[in-house]
Design a protein around this motif. Structure first.
Motif, mmCIF file in Angstrom:
data_model
loop_
_atom_site.group_PDB
_atom_site.id
_atom_site.type_symbol
_atom_site.label_atom_id
_atom_site.label_comp_id
_atom_site.label_asym_id
_atom_site.label_seq_id
_atom_site.Cartn_x
_atom_site.Cartn_y
_atom_site.Cartn_z
ATOM 1 N N THR A 19 5.322 63.531 -48.089
ATOM 2 C CA THR A 19 5.723 62.131 -48.067
ATOM 3 C C THR A 19 4.690 61.289 -48.819
ATOM 4 N N PHE A 46 15.548 55.131 -48.376
ATOM 5 C CA PHE A 46 14.480 54.624 -47.515
ATOM 6 C C PHE A 46 14.301 53.120 -47.704
ATOM 7 N N ALA A 79 7.924 55.776 -42.665
ATOM 8 C CA ALA A 79 8.706 56.991 -42.889
ATOM 9 C C ALA A 79 8.100 58.156 -42.108
#
Length: 62
Positions: A39, A9, A48
């Protein structure tokens, strides 16, 4: 928090924005969040996709 998901990420964020995630989040405030998300909050603020925890009683009518 060094995992493959976090590393991927961070690399994708850097390639997209030419800015490290740490600098992007430097002056932002984080408030409490309900513990229903898989998350992490800093990843959500960085763009994200949000994943919820699997909780079968969460959507059940009372």
């Amino acid at each position: 928090m060094n995992s493959k998901i976090v590393d991927r990420f961070k690399m994708a964020f850097f390639q997209k924005n030419s800015l490290p995630v740490e600098k992007y989040l430097l002056d932002q405030e984080f408030k409490m969040q309900k513990p229903i998300y898989k998350t992490q909050l800093w990843m959500i603020k960085s763009g994200a996709p949000v994943q919820r925890l699997k909780q079968p009683l969460l959507n059940k009518k009372r």
